[in-house]
Design a protein around this motif. Structure first.
Motif, PDB file in Angstrom:
ATOM      1  N   GLN A 110     -54.863  86.711 -39.287  1.00 20.35           N
ATOM      2  CA  GLN A 110     -54.385  85.449 -38.718  1.00 20.35           C
ATOM      3  C   GLN A 110     -55.553  84.549 -38.323  1.00 20.35           C
ATOM      4  N   LYS A 111     -56.593  85.171 -37.747  1.00 23.24           N
ATOM      5  CA  LYS A 111     -57.774  84.419 -37.355  1.00 23.24           C
ATOM      6  C   LYS A 111     -58.424  83.804 -38.601  1.00 23.24           C
ATOM      7  N   MET A 112     -58.439  84.606 -39.648  1.00 22.24           N
ATOM      8  CA  MET A 112     -59.043  84.176 -40.902  1.00 22.24           C
ATOM      9  C   MET A 112     -58.291  82.991 -41.507  1.00 22.24           C
ATOM     10  N   LYS A 113     -56.990  82.965 -41.275  1.00 23.70           N
ATOM     11  CA  LYS A 113     -56.171  81.885 -41.821  1.00 23.70           C
ATOM     12  C   LYS A 113     -56.709  80.533 -41.345  1.00 23.70           C
ATOM     13  N   GLY A 114     -57.044  80.458 -40.077  1.00 19.19           N
ATOM     14  CA  GLY A 114     -57.614  79.222 -39.544  1.00 19.19           C
ATOM     15  C   GLY A 114     -58.945  78.898 -40.189  1.00 19.19           C
ATOM     16  N   ILE A 115     -59.752  79.942 -40.430  1.00 19.40           N
ATOM     17  CA  ILE A 115     -61.084  79.713 -41.001  1.00 19.40           C
ATOM     18  C   ILE A 115     -60.981  79.178 -42.421  1.00 19.40           C
ATOM     19  N   VAL A 116     -60.140  79.794 -43.251  1.00 27.92           N
ATOM     20  CA  VAL A 116     -60.155  79.427 -44.669  1.00 27.92           C
ATOM     21  C   VAL A 116     -59.198  78.290 -45.035  1.00 27.92           C
ATOM     22  N   TRP A 117     -58.278  77.940 -44.116  1.00 29.32           N
ATOM     23  CA  TRP A 117     -57.399  76.813 -44.436  1.00 29.32           C
ATOM     24  C   TRP A 117     -57.588  75.611 -43.522  1.00 29.32           C
ATOM     25  N   ARG A 118     -57.738  75.879 -42.210  1.00 29.49           N
ATOM     26  CA  ARG A 118     -57.926  74.744 -41.302  1.00 29.49           C
ATOM     27  C   ARG A 118     -59.371  74.248 -41.351  1.00 29.49           C
ATOM     28  N   ASN A 119     -60.310  75.188 -41.334  1.00 32.37           N
ATOM     29  CA  ASN A 119     -61.726  74.790 -41.277  1.00 32.37           C
ATOM     30  C   ASN A 119     -62.310  74.474 -42.645  1.00 32.37           C
ATOM     31  N   CYS A 120     -61.541  74.718 -43.688  1.00 30.66           N
ATOM     32  CA  CYS A 120     -62.037  74.452 -45.040  1.00 30.66           C
ATOM     33  C   CYS A 120     -60.914  73.869 -45.878  1.00 30.66           C
ATOM     34  N   VAL A 121     -61.198  72.773 -46.574  1.00 33.62           N
ATOM     35  CA  VAL A 121     -60.167  72.200 -47.437  1.00 33.62           C
ATOM     36  C   VAL A 121     -60.423  72.558 -48.903  1.00 33.62           C
ATOM     37  N   LEU A 122     -61.409  73.412 -49.132  1.00 34.78           N
ATOM     38  CA  LEU A 122     -61.760  73.848 -50.484  1.00 34.78           C
ATOM     39  C   LEU A 122     -62.062  72.653 -51.388  1.00 34.78           C
ATOM     40  N   CYS A 123     -62.910  71.773 -50.876  1.00 35.77           N
ATOM     41  CA  CYS A 123     -63.305  70.615 -51.679  1.00 35.77           C
ATOM     42  C   CYS A 123     -64.340  71.031 -52.718  1.00 35.77           C
ATOM     43  N   THR A 124     -64.880  72.233 -52.563  1.00 32.92           N
ATOM     44  CA  THR A 124     -65.817  72.860 -53.514  1.00 32.92           C
ATOM     45  C   THR A 124     -67.144  72.123 -53.631  1.00 32.92           C
ATOM     46  N   ARG A 125     -67.553  71.480 -52.565  1.00 29.70           N
ATOM     47  CA  ARG A 125     -68.815  70.746 -52.626  1.00 29.70           C
ATOM     48  C   ARG A 125     -69.961  71.431 -51.891  1.00 29.70           C
ATOM     49  N   CYS A 126     -69.775  72.669 -51.428  1.00 29.57           N
ATOM     50  CA  CYS A 126     -70.836  73.315 -50.641  1.00 29.57           C
ATOM     51  C   CYS A 126     -72.089  73.553 -51.476  1.00 29.57           C
ATOM     52  N   TYR A 127     -73.216  73.332 -50.812  1.00 26.49           N
ATOM     53  CA  TYR A 127     -74.514  73.573 -51.435  1.00 26.49           C
ATOM     54  C   TYR A 127     -75.031  74.911 -50.944  1.00 26.49           C
ATOM     55  N   CYS A 128     -75.617  75.691 -51.837  1.00 23.28           N
ATOM     56  CA  CYS A 128     -76.303  76.906 -51.411  1.00 23.28           C
ATOM     57  C   CYS A 128     -77.607  77.000 -52.181  1.00 23.28           C
ATOM     58  N   PRO A 129     -78.736  77.099 -51.455  1.00 18.27           N
ATOM     59  CA  PRO A 129     -80.024  77.159 -52.154  1.00 18.27           C
ATOM     60  C   PRO A 129     -80.138  78.377 -53.068  1.00 18.27           C
ATOM     61  N   VAL A 130     -79.524  79.465 -52.677  1.00 20.95           N
ATOM     62  CA  VAL A 130     -79.603  80.678 -53.501  1.00 20.95           C
ATOM     63  C   VAL A 130     -78.598  80.609 -54.658  1.00 20.95           C
ATOM     64  N   GLY A 131     -77.526  79.902 -54.444  1.00 25.30           N
ATOM     65  CA  GLY A 131     -76.528  79.787 -55.500  1.00 25.30           C
ATOM     66  C   GLY A 131     -75.264  80.587 -55.233  1.00 25.30           C
ATOM     67  N   VAL A 132     -75.069  80.974 -53.976  1.00 27.99           N
ATOM     68  CA  VAL A 132     -73.833  81.679 -53.621  1.00 27.99           C
ATOM     69  C   VAL A 132     -72.659  80.717 -53.818  1.00 27.99           C
ATOM     70  N   ASP A 133     -71.642  81.180 -54.507  1.00 24.56           N
ATOM     71  CA  ASP A 133     -70.487  80.333 -54.798  1.00 24.56           C
ATOM     72  C   ASP A 133     -69.505  80.405 -53.626  1.00 24.56           C
ATOM     73  N   VAL A 134     -69.762  79.582 -52.634  1.00 28.78           N
ATOM     74  CA  VAL A 134     -68.939  79.613 -51.430  1.00 28.78           C
ATOM     75  C   VAL A 134     -67.469  79.297 -51.732  1.00 28.78           C
ATOM     76  N   PRO A 135     -67.171  78.269 -52.536  1.00 27.33           N
ATOM     77  CA  PRO A 135     -65.758  77.983 -52.810  1.00 27.33           C
ATOM     78  C   PRO A 135     -65.019  79.168 -53.438  1.00 27.33           C
ATOM     79  N   ALA A 136     -65.714  79.888 -54.326  1.00 25.27           N
ATOM     80  CA  ALA A 136     -65.069  81.049 -54.941  1.00 25.27           C
ATOM     81  C   ALA A 136     -64.729  82.089 -53.882  1.00 25.27           C
ATOM     82  N   MET A 137     -65.600  82.203 -52.896  1.00 20.35           N
ATOM     83  CA  MET A 137     -65.361  83.186 -51.836  1.00 20.35           C
ATOM     84  C   MET A 137     -64.195  82.767 -50.953  1.00 20.35           C
ATOM     85  N   ILE A 138     -64.140  81.487 -50.618  1.00 24.94           N
ATOM     86  CA  ILE A 138     -63.031  80.998 -49.795  1.00 24.94           C
ATOM     87  C   ILE A 138     -61.716  81.174 -50.555  1.00 24.94           C
TER      88      ILE A 138
END
Lengths: 134, 225, 246
Positions: free
Chosen positions: A80-108
């Protein structure tokens, strides 16, 4: 109704969901350097007083990271806590930058899929608006 | 956001035809937000289909899966793995999503459960209104942020047709405000009324052919000799 | 300590390098197994007019561009490489985090350059393998080491004092930082004969080997995966064309 709303965590289901992209997710988790350089690429972070909980890295560490740390034995309250993190705190706009190249949107998206497998998902109607996770 | 509404159960059953094993694929994007094709709507749809089919003594195996988007292959891993076990996919995405799934799985009937309606915004929970016809050549900067293509019954570009009623409504429907009356009011309020006199020549309507957009930094990537 | 040093400076070196390289190969192969080939050019060509950029259709009379605009466009087309590089940099993390960018670029450059170009290492290399790489004067290497350690200290400072970094910092992050800094720190102390030399040099060799061995399978694996992720996978920030996909 309450049964549908709050059934126990389906261990088999979550085990299968976690196994599906395990290698990829664990690689990503292990290669996130916790450097926070992703923060500014998140518009939610920028528009919410740079609150660290909106950093892309924070969101994946506290969703996908927790899922694998706790495994199939994870509790429904954690999900339930996670629900807030991945839906309220993230709209999955897929624009995150990662210097190493971790695919954050894929993880969300993955974390959302795991939650969906447990019947946890956002509702965009009044009922959803009244839920505590918002 | 893209707004859609669900087809009637009869129409969906008609589309399913004799298929007995169906993957009902929800979309977590626009159609989820407009309460037409998200995980809950998929669940409701399956329950309804199931009840109806059972009432008629038939059998239908439905598998529910909602993925985050149906318009981007990034989100398809789970769905792709499942699809081969089914006779058809019933998608609750917009028209673009349905076609995306169909293109990925050309051997399989991919059926729409929704009618894609328009691009618009939320008036209230569950109430959406069209605001953009995606004409491809935006004039909102000169029309006070009111779209004449969408909101004028005749999509006129150069002022009202002459059928504006005295109360500022449209001759086609007196409950609908005249777009150009509204534009006049808005521009006047902003002190930019001069804009309304600008003549806009006939448009090259691009929506006659399928449109593509490639953002500037990516043009080199897709350019081919 | 003597036995440990004997092992670490003898077979240990070969073992460490073998494990390091084997680990990298294994991880690389694993990445290839987990991903599939993708040919971005296999896409059907975009419709005419989308590429190359079509100029917007002229609207109305006098739609011709003003002279100044055309001159500017011509200047742009002639290419001002410095501006272009600067313009590109301004859209990267270098603009949002100039200090951290300088720190991390320096840190990573020194991490590779210092040990490879160190005279003492090349003497050892020449003695055992019969060849050596170009070397820097010890005084330069010394400055590089101190700079490297200062960058590391700055990272530690971020971890401890910046709210956003602290929010996601775990003991593992500190461990990884220590693993990376230790060979440099002990090497520095040993060179300057601070502390007991034999102990220090043994620690130096062991910590260096430990770092190598740990690279492929820990967070340090980003040394390899940075290239795999950002050059082979597709994405907004990809340096490559997306030749592979998960």
């Amino acid at each position: 109704m309450s049964e549908i709303q709050n059934p126990p965590v389906d261990r088999g289901q979550i085990e299968r969901a976690l196994a599906r992209h395990k290698d990829r997710m664990k690689l990503y988790l292990s290669h996130c350097m916790h450097c926070t350089l992703c923060a500014e690429s998140c518009f939610m972070y920028m528009s919410r007083d740079k609150d660290p909980q909106y950093m892309p890295s924070y969101k994946v560490i506290n969703s996908v990271g927790v899922l694998y740390r706790k495994g199939p034995g994870i509790g429904r309250d954690d999900l339930q806590k996670m629900k807030g993190i991945v839906w309220r705190n993230c709209v999955l706009c897929t624009r995150c930058y990662c210097p190493v190249g971790v695919d954050v949107p894929a993880m969300i998206a993955f974390a959302r899929g795991v939650l969906r497998s447990q019947g946890i998902h956002p509702d965009f109607d009044e009922q959803g608006a009244m839920e505590s996770w918002l | 956001m893209i707004v859609a509404s669900r087809k009637s159960l009869d129409e969906i059953l008609g589309l399913l035809g004799s298929c007995k094993k169906v993957l009902v694929l929800g979309c977590g994007g626009c159609t989820s937000i407009c309460l037409a094709g998200g995980q809950r709507e998929v669940r409701d749809l399956c329950a309804e289909l199931d009840a109806r089919v059972r009432d008629h003594g038939g059998g239908l195996t439905l598998h529910e899966l909602t993925i985050e988007r149906q318009c981007n292959e990034t989100f398809f891993a789970d769905a792709d793995a499942l699809v081969k076990d089914y006779e058809a996919v019933l998608s609750t995405a917009c028209g673009a999503g349905v076609q995306f799934v169909a293109e990925r799985h050309p051997a399989l009937p991919v059926l729409p459960a929704l009618n894609t309606a328009f691009v618009g915004f939320d008036k209230g929970v569950g109430w959406y209104e069209e605001n953009c016809r995606t004409c491809g050549d935006c004039v909102l900067g000169e029309t006070g942020g009111i779209c004449p293509v969408t909101r004028c019954a005749k999509s006129l570009f150069n002022g009202p047709c002459g059928g504006t009623r005295s109360e500022g409504t449209c001759e086609v429907d007196k409950t609908v405000p005249c777009a150009w009356f509204e534009i006049h009011k808005r521009l006047k309020g902003q002190g930019r009324l001069a804009l309304i006199t600008k003549v806009r020549p006939a448009r090259e309507w691009e929506n006659q052919t399928r449109r593509s957009v490639i953002q500037e930094p990516y043009k080199a990537r897709y350019a081919k000799p | 300590m003597g036995a440990l040093y004997a092992f670490a400076s003898g077979p240990g070196v070969y073992l460490a390098f073998a494990l390091f390289l084997a680990g990298l190969v294994v991880q690389g192969l694993r990445f290839y197994k987990l991903t599939r080939a993708k040919d971005p050019l296999a896409l059907p060509p975009p419709p005419a007019g989308v590429v190359p950029p079509a100029s917007p259709p002229a609207r109305g009379a006098g739609a011709k561009k003003p002279l100044l605009d055309r001159l500017l466009a011509a200047a742009e087309a002639m290419g001002r490489p410095f501006d272009r590089i600067l313009g590109t940099l301004c859209r990267t993390v270098a603009a949002t985090h100039p200090v951290m960018t300088m720190l991390t670029v320096t840190f990573h450059a020194l991490l590779f350059a210092t040990p490879i170009l160190l005279l003492a290492h090349n003497v050892l290399l020449a003695e055992s393998a019969g060849f050596h790489l170009p070397s820097l004067p010890d005084s330069v290497a010394d400055v590089m080491t101190v700079l490297f350690l200062l960058c590391g200290a700055a990272f530690l400072y971020r971890r401890v004092f910046l709210r956003r970094v602290r929010a996601i910092t775990t003991p593992y992050d500190h461990f990884v930082l220590v693993v990376t800094l230790l060979p440099f720190f002990t090497g520095f102390l040993a060179y300057h004969q601070i502390g007991e030399y034999r102990t220090m040099i043994a620690l130096h060799v062991v910590s260096g080997e430990a770092m190598l061995v740990l690279v492929p399978f820990t967070r340090l694996g980003h040394a390899l995966f940075f290239f795999l992720y950002r050059f082979l996978l597709d994405g907004e920030y990809s340096f490559g064309q997306g030749r592979r996909a998960f």
